[in-house]
Design a protein around this motif. Structure first.
Motif, mmCIF file in Angstrom:
data_model
loop_
_atom_site.group_PDB
_atom_site.id
_atom_site.type_symbol
_atom_site.label_atom_id
_atom_site.label_comp_id
_atom_site.label_asym_id
_atom_site.label_seq_id
_atom_site.Cartn_x
_atom_site.Cartn_y
_atom_site.Cartn_z
ATOM 1 N N ALA A 128 15.454 33.617 95.456
ATOM 2 C CA ALA A 128 16.537 34.356 94.791
ATOM 3 C C ALA A 128 16.032 34.833 93.435
ATOM 4 C CB ALA A 128 17.770 33.473 94.643
ATOM 5 N N SER A 129 15.264 35.904 93.457
ATOM 6 C CA SER A 129 14.576 36.361 92.247
ATOM 7 C C SER A 129 15.524 36.812 91.136
ATOM 8 C CB SER A 129 13.602 37.492 92.586
ATOM 9 O OG SER A 129 14.291 38.586 93.175
ATOM 10 N N VAL A 130 16.605 37.532 91.497
ATOM 11 C CA VAL A 130 17.507 38.059 90.466
ATOM 12 C C VAL A 130 18.226 36.946 89.712
ATOM 13 C CG1 VAL A 130 19.547 39.488 90.025
ATOM 14 C CG2 VAL A 130 17.790 40.291 91.627
ATOM 15 N N PRO A 131 18.909 36.007 90.407
ATOM 16 C CA PRO A 131 19.525 34.896 89.670
ATOM 17 C C PRO A 131 18.509 34.085 88.873
ATOM 18 C CG PRO A 131 20.354 34.972 91.913
ATOM 19 C CD PRO A 131 19.213 35.927 91.851
ATOM 20 N N HIS A 132 17.324 33.888 89.450
ATOM 21 C CA HIS A 132 16.285 33.128 88.760
ATOM 22 C C HIS A 132 15.915 33.797 87.439
ATOM 23 C CE1 HIS A 132 12.718 30.493 88.439
ATOM 24 N NE2 HIS A 132 12.153 31.568 87.884
ATOM 25 N N LEU A 133 15.707 35.105 87.456
ATOM 26 C CA LEU A 133 15.323 35.830 86.244
ATOM 27 C C LEU A 133 16.448 35.844 85.213
ATOM 28 C CD1 LEU A 133 13.406 38.851 87.826
ATOM 29 C CD2 LEU A 133 12.423 36.911 86.589
ATOM 30 N N ILE A 134 17.684 35.951 85.676
ATOM 31 C CA ILE A 134 18.833 35.941 84.760
ATOM 32 C C ILE A 134 18.930 34.589 84.056
ATOM 33 C CG2 ILE A 134 21.354 35.966 84.618
ATOM 34 C CD1 ILE A 134 21.332 38.046 86.883
ATOM 35 N N PHE A 135 18.813 33.512 84.831
ATOM 36 C CA PHE A 135 18.889 32.177 84.230
ATOM 37 C C PHE A 135 17.697 31.903 83.313
ATOM 38 C CE2 PHE A 135 21.786 31.055 87.870
ATOM 39 C CZ PHE A 135 22.875 30.721 87.083
ATOM 40 N N ALA A 136 16.521 32.408 83.690
ATOM 41 C CA ALA A 136 15.344 32.223 82.841
ATOM 42 C C ALA A 136 15.536 32.940 81.504
ATOM 43 C CB ALA A 136 14.099 32.743 83.553
ATOM 44 N N ALA A 137 16.072 34.160 81.560
ATOM 45 C CA ALA A 137 16.329 34.922 80.331
ATOM 46 C C ALA A 137 17.331 34.193 79.444
ATOM 47 C CB ALA A 137 16.836 36.319 80.683
ATOM 48 N N LEU A 138 18.391 33.655 80.056
ATOM 49 C CA LEU A 138 19.407 32.932 79.287
ATOM 50 C C LEU A 138 18.827 31.655 78.673
ATOM 51 C CD1 LEU A 138 22.544 33.276 81.610
ATOM 52 C CD2 LEU A 138 22.225 34.303 79.346
ATOM 53 N N PHE A 139 17.967 30.984 79.429
ATOM 54 C CA PHE A 139 17.348 29.752 78.910
ATOM 55 C C PHE A 139 16.541 30.044 77.658
ATOM 56 C CE2 PHE A 139 13.436 27.179 78.731
ATOM 57 C CZ PHE A 139 13.998 25.942 78.418
ATOM 58 N N PHE A 140 15.694 31.062 77.717
ATOM 59 C CA PHE A 140 14.828 31.365 76.581
ATOM 60 C C PHE A 140 15.591 31.990 75.418
ATOM 61 C CE2 PHE A 140 11.406 31.053 79.787
ATOM 62 C CZ PHE A 140 10.533 30.230 79.098
ATOM 63 N N ILE A 141 16.439 32.975 75.702
ATOM 64 C CA ILE A 141 17.150 33.675 74.626
ATOM 65 C C ILE A 141 18.141 32.737 73.925
ATOM 66 C CG2 ILE A 141 18.761 35.546 74.085
ATOM 67 C CD1 ILE A 141 17.469 37.136 76.376
ATOM 68 N N CYS A 142 18.985 32.074 74.705
ATOM 69 C CA CYS A 142 19.970 31.170 74.104
ATOM 70 C C CYS A 142 19.292 29.950 73.480
ATOM 71 C CB CYS A 142 20.990 30.720 75.148
ATOM 72 S SG CYS A 142 22.049 32.058 75.744
ATOM 73 N N GLY A 143 18.207 29.489 74.097
ATOM 74 C CA GLY A 143 17.465 28.370 73.523
ATOM 75 C C GLY A 143 16.867 28.737 72.177
ATOM 76 N N PHE A 144 16.324 29.954 72.079
ATOM 77 C CA PHE A 144 15.749 30.402 70.803
ATOM 78 C C PHE A 144 16.835 30.555 69.742
ATOM 79 C CE2 PHE A 144 14.542 33.802 67.848
ATOM 80 C CZ PHE A 144 13.368 33.264 67.336
ATOM 81 N N ILE A 145 17.968 31.158 70.122
ATOM 82 C CA ILE A 145 19.076 31.307 69.175
ATOM 83 C C ILE A 145 19.567 29.934 68.719
ATOM 84 C CG2 ILE A 145 21.464 32.106 68.898
ATOM 85 C CD1 ILE A 145 20.810 34.370 70.848
#
Length: 235
Positions: A128-145
Motif C-alpha cells: 500500500a504505497s500511497v498510505p505508506h508515503l502519507i504516514f511517512a511524511a506525517l511522521f517526519f514532518i510532524c516529528g520535526f515540528i
C-alpha cells in the motif's frame, strides 16, 4: 452499602524511554539483517521502508514499531503535563493562555508523529504505497515540528541545563536531513539512493533520540495512578 476501595501506584515514566532505547534499535537491526539475508537488493543501504517490506521482516517491524508508536504518544502526553506544570509555576511574566495553547499544539504534533509511525509499519510500501508515503511524511514532518517547537517552549519556561538544550538543538539541525532524503530518493542513481537512505535513518533516529533526551525531565517526576472500585464491599 458500598465501601469504595482506592489504591494508588506510583510509577516513574523513564521506563517508557528505556523501551524506546531498546526496542527501536533491536527492531530495525533485526529487520535490516533479515532483509539482507532473505531479500537481498542491489542497494547497499536499504530504506527503512524496504527493511519492512516483506515477511517475516514486515511482521517483526510492524510489531516493534507499533509498540514504539504507542510509547511515543505516551511520552508526548507526559511531556505535555510537565510543560503545563512549568507554565503554571513559572515565576516570570508570561501569557499563560497563549503558552497553554502552544503546548497543546506541540503535543498534537508528537501524537500525530507517533501514530503515523504505526501507519508506516502497518502499510508496507510494497502492499500500500500511497498510505505508506502519507504516514511517512506525517511522521517526519510532524516529528520535526514537535522537536523544534518543544525546544522553543523549553527555552522559554524550563530550567534545563545548557548541555541538554544544546544537544536537542543539534538533533534538530541533523533532523533537517529529512529534506534532502525526500529529494534524493526520487533520483534514479545508486549513490543518491544510498545517501538518501542514510539521511532517512539519521533523521528518524534524531526524532527517537530527542524523545529519549526527556530522561532529564522524566527522572524528576512520578505518575500517580489511582484505581477506585466502588462496588467493593457492597452489601
Amino acid at each position: 452499602m458500598a465501601v469504595p476501595l482506592t489504591t494508588s501506584t506510583i510509577i516513574n515514566p523513564t521506563f517508557l524511554l528505556w523501551i524506546i532505547v531498546i526496542l527501536v534499535p533491536v527492531t530495525l537491526i533485526t529487520t535490516y539483517t533479515m532483509t539482507d539475508e532473505l531479500h537481498p537488493d542491489s542497494q547497499i543501504i536499504p530504506f527503512i521502508s524496504s527493511s519492512i517490506n516483506n515477511a517475516p521482516e514486515s511482521c517483526i517491524g510492524s510489531f516493534g514499531l507499533s509498540i514504539a508508536s504507542f510509547i511515543m504518544v505516551l511520552v508526548s502526553l507526559i511531556k505535555y503535563l510537565i510543560i503545563k506544570d512549568n507554565i503554571i509555576n513559572f515565576e516570570g511574566e508570561i501569557n499563560q493562555e497563549s503558552k497553554m495553547k502552544f503546548n497543546k499544539f506541540i503535543t498534537s504534533m508528537g501524537v500525530i508523529s507517533g501514530l503515523s509511525l504505526n501507519g508506516v509499519a502497518s502499510f508496507q510500501y510494497k502492499n500500500a504505497s500511497v498510505p505508506h508515503l502519507i504516514f511517512a511524511a506525517l511522521f517526519f514532518i510532524c516529528g520535526f515540528i514537535f522537536i523544534l517547537t518543544q525546544t522553543i517552549i523549553d527555552d522559554q519556561i524550563s530550567n534545563n541545563p545548557n548541555r541538554i538544550k544544546n544537544i536537542r538543538k543539534f538533533l534538530i539541525l541533523i533532523c533537517c536531513l529529512f529534506v534532502p532524503y525526500v529529494i534524493l530518493q526520487f533520483i534514479q542513481n545508486p549513490i543518491a539512493k544510498n545517501i538518501s537512505a542514510i539521511f532517512e535513518i539519521t533523521s528518524a533516529s534524531c526524532i527517537f533520540i530527542y524523545m529519549v533526551s526527556f530522561f532529564f525531565e522524566f527522572s524528576k517526576v512520578n505518575l500517580n495512578i489511582e484505581f477506585s472500585n466502588h462496588n467493593f464491599g457492597k452489601l
